[in-house]
Every structure is written in structure tokens, then in C-alpha cells.
Design a protein around this motif. Sequence first.
Motif, PDB file in Angstrom:
ATOM      1  N   PRO A  51       0.813  -1.229   0.000  1.00 52.36           N
ATOM      2  CA  PRO A  51       0.000   0.000   0.000  1.00 52.36           C
ATOM      3  C   PRO A  51       0.842   1.272   0.000  1.00 52.36           C
ATOM      4  CG  PRO A  51      -0.940  -1.592   1.510  1.00 52.36           C
ATOM      5  CD  PRO A  51       0.386  -2.145   1.070  1.00 52.36           C
ATOM      6  N   PHE A  52       2.018   1.220   0.635  1.00 45.06           N
ATOM      7  CA  PHE A  52       2.887   2.397   0.602  1.00 45.06           C
ATOM      8  C   PHE A  52       3.354   2.670  -0.823  1.00 45.06           C
ATOM      9  CE2 PHE A  52       7.121   4.361   0.931  1.00 45.06           C
ATOM     10  CZ  PHE A  52       6.758   5.539   1.563  1.00 45.06           C
ATOM     11  N   VAL A  53       3.726   1.615  -1.528  1.00 48.35           N
ATOM     12  CA  VAL A  53       4.084   1.774  -2.941  1.00 48.35           C
ATOM     13  C   VAL A  53       2.885   2.298  -3.719  1.00 48.35           C
ATOM     14  CG1 VAL A  53       4.873   0.574  -5.020  1.00 48.35           C
ATOM     15  CG2 VAL A  53       5.785  -0.080  -2.784  1.00 48.35           C
ATOM     16  N   GLY A  54       1.708   1.799  -3.370  1.00 48.01           N
ATOM     17  CA  GLY A  54       0.505   2.226  -4.060  1.00 48.01           C
ATOM     18  C   GLY A  54       0.217   3.709  -3.901  1.00 48.01           C
ATOM     19  N   ILE A  55       0.359   4.225  -2.691  1.00 46.66           N
ATOM     20  CA  ILE A  55       0.064   5.651  -2.494  1.00 46.66           C
ATOM     21  C   ILE A  55       1.110   6.532  -3.177  1.00 46.66           C
ATOM     22  CG2 ILE A  55       1.248   5.946  -0.264  1.00 46.66           C
ATOM     23  CD1 ILE A  55      -1.142   7.700   0.590  1.00 46.66           C
ATOM     24  N   LYS A  76      -9.650  10.742  -1.244  1.00 48.89           N
ATOM     25  CA  LYS A  76     -10.225   9.398  -1.283  1.00 48.89           C
ATOM     26  C   LYS A  76      -9.156   8.359  -1.614  1.00 48.89           C
ATOM     27  CE  LYS A  76     -14.759  11.171  -2.627  1.00 48.89           C
ATOM     28  NZ  LYS A  76     -15.793  11.236  -3.689  1.00 48.89           N
ATOM     29  N   ALA A  77      -8.240   8.726  -2.504  1.00 52.43           N
ATOM     30  CA  ALA A  77      -7.135   7.811  -2.822  1.00 52.43           C
ATOM     31  C   ALA A  77      -6.266   7.583  -1.594  1.00 52.43           C
ATOM     32  CB  ALA A  77      -6.307   8.385  -3.971  1.00 52.43           C
ATOM     33  N   ALA A  78      -5.968   8.671  -0.864  1.00 55.82           N
ATOM     34  CA  ALA A  78      -5.154   8.538   0.350  1.00 55.82           C
ATOM     35  C   ALA A  78      -5.867   7.659   1.371  1.00 55.82           C
ATOM     36  CB  ALA A  78      -4.865   9.923   0.941  1.00 55.82           C
ATOM     37  N   ALA A  79      -7.178   7.858   1.520  1.00 55.88           N
ATOM     38  CA  ALA A  79      -7.937   7.059   2.482  1.00 55.88           C
ATOM     39  C   ALA A  79      -7.963   5.589   2.079  1.00 55.88           C
ATOM     40  CB  ALA A  79      -9.360   7.597   2.590  1.00 55.88           C
ATOM     41  N   PHE A  80      -8.052   5.314   0.778  1.00 57.03           N
ATOM     42  CA  PHE A  80      -8.086   3.923   0.305  1.00 57.03           C
ATOM     43  C   PHE A  80      -6.818   3.182   0.712  1.00 57.03           C
ATOM     44  CE2 PHE A  80      -6.638   0.928  -2.973  1.00 57.03           C
ATOM     45  CZ  PHE A  80      -7.647  -0.020  -2.912  1.00 57.03           C
ATOM     46  N   TRP A  81      -5.650   3.774   0.446  1.00 58.83           N
ATOM     47  CA  TRP A  81      -4.384   3.091   0.761  1.00 58.83           C
ATOM     48  C   TRP A  81      -4.176   3.004   2.272  1.00 58.83           C
ATOM     49  CZ3 TRP A  81      -2.853   0.325  -2.979  1.00 58.83           C
ATOM     50  CH2 TRP A  81      -2.956   0.748  -4.303  1.00 58.83           C
ATOM     51  N   ALA A  82      -4.636   4.010   3.010  1.00 54.75           N
ATOM     52  CA  ALA A  82      -4.521   3.957   4.465  1.00 54.75           C
ATOM     53  C   ALA A  82      -5.369   2.827   5.037  1.00 54.75           C
ATOM     54  CB  ALA A  82      -4.940   5.299   5.072  1.00 54.75           C
ATOM     55  N   TYR A 337      -4.112  15.718   3.922  1.00 60.83           N
ATOM     56  CA  TYR A 337      -4.751  14.465   3.519  1.00 60.83           C
ATOM     57  C   TYR A 337      -3.743  13.462   2.973  1.00 60.83           C
ATOM     58  CZ  TYR A 337      -9.543  16.163   4.096  1.00 60.83           C
ATOM     59  OH  TYR A 337     -10.729  16.620   4.624  1.00 60.83           O
ATOM     60  N   LEU A 338      -2.901  13.904   2.038  1.00 63.58           N
ATOM     61  CA  LEU A 338      -1.984  12.960   1.401  1.00 63.58           C
ATOM     62  C   LEU A 338      -0.958  12.419   2.392  1.00 63.58           C
ATOM     63  CD1 LEU A 338      -1.390  14.579  -2.105  1.00 63.58           C
ATOM     64  CD2 LEU A 338      -2.853  12.645  -1.512  1.00 63.58           C
ATOM     65  N   PHE A 339      -0.449  13.290   3.259  1.00 60.65           N
ATOM     66  CA  PHE A 339       0.549  12.819   4.204  1.00 60.65           C
ATOM     67  C   PHE A 339      -0.079  12.007   5.334  1.00 60.65           C
ATOM     68  CE2 PHE A 339       3.472  15.389   1.929  1.00 60.65           C
ATOM     69  CZ  PHE A 339       4.734  14.880   2.220  1.00 60.65           C
ATOM     70  N   ALA A 340      -1.365  12.200   5.612  1.00 60.35           N
ATOM     71  CA  ALA A 340      -2.037  11.301   6.548  1.00 60.35           C
ATOM     72  C   ALA A 340      -2.027   9.890   5.988  1.00 60.35           C
ATOM     73  CB  ALA A 340      -3.463  11.781   6.803  1.00 60.35           C
ATOM     74  N   GLY A 341      -2.329   9.776   4.679  1.00 65.20           N
ATOM     75  CA  GLY A 341      -2.259   8.469   4.036  1.00 65.20           C
ATOM     76  C   GLY A 341      -0.861   7.900   4.034  1.00 65.20           C
ATOM     77  N   ILE A 342       0.135   8.748   3.764  1.00 68.22           N
ATOM     78  CA  ILE A 342       1.527   8.296   3.731  1.00 68.22           C
ATOM     79  C   ILE A 342       1.973   7.832   5.113  1.00 68.22           C
ATOM     80  CG2 ILE A 342       3.907   9.099   3.474  1.00 68.22           C
ATOM     81  CD1 ILE A 342       2.931  10.854   1.156  1.00 68.22           C
ATOM     82  N   PHE A 343       1.646   8.609   6.139  1.00 68.55           N
ATOM     83  CA  PHE A 343       2.093   8.268   7.492  1.00 68.55           C
ATOM     84  C   PHE A 343       1.459   6.969   7.989  1.00 68.55           C
ATOM     85  CE2 PHE A 343       4.129  12.261   7.666  1.00 68.55           C
ATOM     86  CZ  PHE A 343       4.926  12.300   8.800  1.00 68.55           C
ATOM     87  N   ILE A 344       0.254   6.655   7.510  1.00 66.08           N
ATOM     88  CA  ILE A 344      -0.363   5.388   7.899  1.00 66.08           C
ATOM     89  C   ILE A 344       0.211   4.238   7.076  1.00 66.08           C
ATOM     90  CG2 ILE A 344      -2.540   4.096   7.934  1.00 66.08           C
ATOM     91  CD1 ILE A 344      -3.942   6.750   8.604  1.00 66.08           C
ATOM     92  N   ALA A 345       0.330   4.443   5.763  1.00 75.17           N
ATOM     93  CA  ALA A 345       0.856   3.380   4.903  1.00 75.17           C
ATOM     94  C   ALA A 345       2.310   3.048   5.223  1.00 75.17           C
ATOM     95  CB  ALA A 345       0.715   3.787   3.434  1.00 75.17           C
ATOM     96  N   ILE A 346       3.020   3.990   5.831  1.00 79.52           N
ATOM     97  CA  ILE A 346       4.433   3.784   6.130  1.00 79.52           C
ATOM     98  C   ILE A 346       4.645   2.951   7.392  1.00 79.52           C
ATOM     99  CG2 ILE A 346       4.985   5.716   7.675  1.00 79.52           C
ATOM    100  CD1 ILE A 346       7.337   6.384   5.991  1.00 79.52           C
TER     101      ILE A 346
END
Length: 480
Positions: A51-55, A76-82, A337-346
Motif C-alpha cells: 500500500p505504501f508503494v501504491g500511495i 479518497k485515494a489517500a484514504a483507500f491506501w490507508a 490528507y496525502l501525508f495522513a495516508g503516507i504516514f499510515i501506509a508507512i
Amino acid sequence: MIDLTRRWPATARSLAICALAALAALVAFCPPAAAAEGLDGAKLPLPLGLPFVGILLSIALGPLVVKEWWHIHYEKAAAFWAVLTLAGLVAVKGFDITAAALVHNLAIEYLPFILMLLALFTASGGIAVKGSFKGSPLVNSGILAFGAAIASVIGTTGASMILIRPLIRANEGRRFNAHVVVFFIFLVSNIGGALTPLGDPPLFLGFLHGVDFFWTTQRLWPETLFAIVVLLAVFFLIDLYFFRREGPRPATGPAIALSVTGLVNNALIGAAIAAIVASGLWRPGVSWTLMGTKIELQNVVREAVMIGVTVASMLLTNRASRAENGFDWEPIREVAYLFAGIFIAIIPVMAMLQAGKNGPFAFVIGLLEHPDGSENNAVYFWATGLLSSFLDNAPTYLVFFELAGGEAAKLMGPLGHTLAAISLGAVFMGANTYIGNAPNFMVYAIARNAGVKMPGFFPYMLWSGAILLPLFAAVTYFFF
């Protein structure tokens, strides 16, 4: 009375409400004792990193492949990967441990990160620099040099937010101006912040872990000066080439004397910086434990100051100053939003890295030492740097800090060369991509909203690869 709810961005309110609701739900449904086991990266399957690669691919390809959809629905994309990351962790480790890891990540990594950005973004966005600037190669080089010089004093985020809008205005009449912003990201948003813990978040983490405040200034100035001088020279030649190709610029309006408004925000930025420094020096020994995560009083005070700076800036800044800057909330909204997704996927990726030689990335960790067991500083520089290009450079710095022994006194002494390699890799190579360091994406968003035809994710990497990678190879050759 001022109605703060009308001046406060709806995004900030909705994010705060969602964050509090999520935190309350986690605390309610996850027993505190369940956090004790922690997230063991050695036992995590490698596919949890997908998922990290995905985001990352979404951020890279979304604006190119589905441009209209992306700019409306990127959250929505960020939320999906998170959600996909959390679902995978729940399936492998269970709800309790996943919730504890999420709380730790949000409380220790994301919340301080986004609140510091919000405070500096809001305060610096209230400082309007007016005046007639002609974006000539000499003027542009001077702004970049000044920005690089102050980045270690007020931070790469503060310097970037104060100077990016005047730089864009100075070059708005030019046909070729995207390269000016690209070099701004190189110099002001990244490399200029290498000389103090205030400059860049990785060095601040080192300061919190015992590295002397002025160690970076004393130890890293030769490499930093070398990189800045080389980049300024390269920029001047490239800008001169484009400037001459453009021919005469269209006539502009009457000359405007240089002036600065919104100066109250200088004091607010100073308060934010003081809070950051104080959180590393003031240790009252008061803390609370939330699902296994230690919440310390000095950090709570620091985040409260960031919120206070944001609110005070909105209340005290004249609206005309923000209007002069073309200030709007979309850049910080996008970053949030985007970094919330990144910080979770990481989360699983960082756990795998922290497992060291027992984790899935053992083959990378093994390269950090020579056959005789001594540190391979060139590999430390490149490994820290390349990972910092795609992961958040602050936790990446901390991973390699720990892999090098984690003892500040030893790393400042016998292993000083190793700590220098880790520090410079994290700070310098954060410029390799838009997501390598927090200000990069904000500068990109501001420039794009101002009409600058910024290169996309991969075209930007062509710029950084062509200019920065040879520079970093020279740094390796001369210093490591």
C-alpha cells in the motif's frame, strides 16, 4: 467579536473532528494492555509494504492519468491506501496491536508534523512582501541564496512559505519559470536546513536524542556550503540561458517600493520556533501513556503552542496581507490528507526497517558495514538519502541513527563521520522527490495554484536526478 469559525478553514475543523473521533474510538475499543506487544517488523510479511508503494504511485500518476478526478478526490485515494494498510495489519497482527501502532504513529509522528506545518504555513502566509522585483538570474540567485541562509534559522518550512510567493511574483512574466521553483525546492526547502536542528525535522529528532544543538553547524558546514555554492552556480547558468531565450519582457506597472506587512507573524513564527527548541530542552518528567504510547508534557505544550500560533495569526493578520499573497488553504489541505495516508501506509515499512538484520530489508542493512565490521559511511549517506526521498526523512533518519548504535555521545565522537553521513543523506536527498520533505509538496502546490507549470512527479525526478545525483556523488567523493 471575531467569528473564528468563519475564518478557520473548514478542512482544519473537519480534520480535527475526525481525528478526535477516531482517537476516542480506538481508546474505547482497544484495551491499554494490548499495546504492550508492539509491532515486530521482523514478523511482518513484505506485501504489507505494497500500500505504501501504491500511495506513492497514486501521487505520481494521479495528476497525469486522471487529472480532473485527482484534484477533486485525492483524499479518497489517500484514504483507500490507508484503510488497506490497516486492514492488512489487522489481518496479520490483530486489531489491538494495529490500533496501538496507529495511535503511536498519529500522536508521535503525524500530529507534531502537521501542526508545525499548519502553524508555519498560516503565520508565514500572513507576511506579504511587496515591491517591484524583476526575476533576473541575479535577483533569483540572490533570493535562493538568502532562503538557503535563513532555512537553518527559521526552518525549511518557514523559509519556504515566506519566500515562495515573492519569488513566483518576481517571475510571473517569464515564459520559463518552473525551473526557478525546482531549484527553490532544492536549496531553500531542503539543503539550506542542514546546519541546525531548527532547519529540518531529522536534525530536530537527533537533537531530541542527545545530539548537541551546534554539532550540526560545526560538523556539516563544509558539505552544506559546497552543495549550496555548486547549486547556485548551476542555477545561475540555467536561468541565464532561459532568460536570454525569452527576449524582452512585457512592460509591467509602475515601480512599487519594497515593503513588508503582517509583521506580527514574525513574532508568531518566533514563538513556534521557541516552542520547538523548548520541547527539546525542557524535560519536566511528566507523561501519560495512551495505548502504549508515551505522551510527554513538553510535547503537548509544543503542539498547543502550534495551535495557538495558528489561531493568533488568523486573528491578528490583516486580511489584505493574505490577499496580497494570494493565500488559500488548498496547499495545506492537500498536504494534510496525502501525508495522513503516507504516514499510515508507512507504518509496516518503518517497522520492517527498524527490525534491522532480522527484518525483510536485512540485505540493505548488511551493506552498512565493511567486511571488517567498520561503518561504510558512503552507504549510510546513500541509504539514508534514497529512503528519505520516498519515506518521510525524519523517521528514516531515526532508523539509521539507531542502526549506527543510537548513542549520541559516540556518534558525535568516534562515529562523527557516520552521523554526518546520516544527517546529510536525510536532509540533502529529501529534495529528490516532491514527498521527500514536507515543504516540497507545499511549494509545489502553491506554485501550481499560482499558475506555474510545475513538472509532475516523475519529470521533477528527471530534474533532481540530472542535477542532484551528480552533486551527491561529488559530496560522496570529497567528504565520504
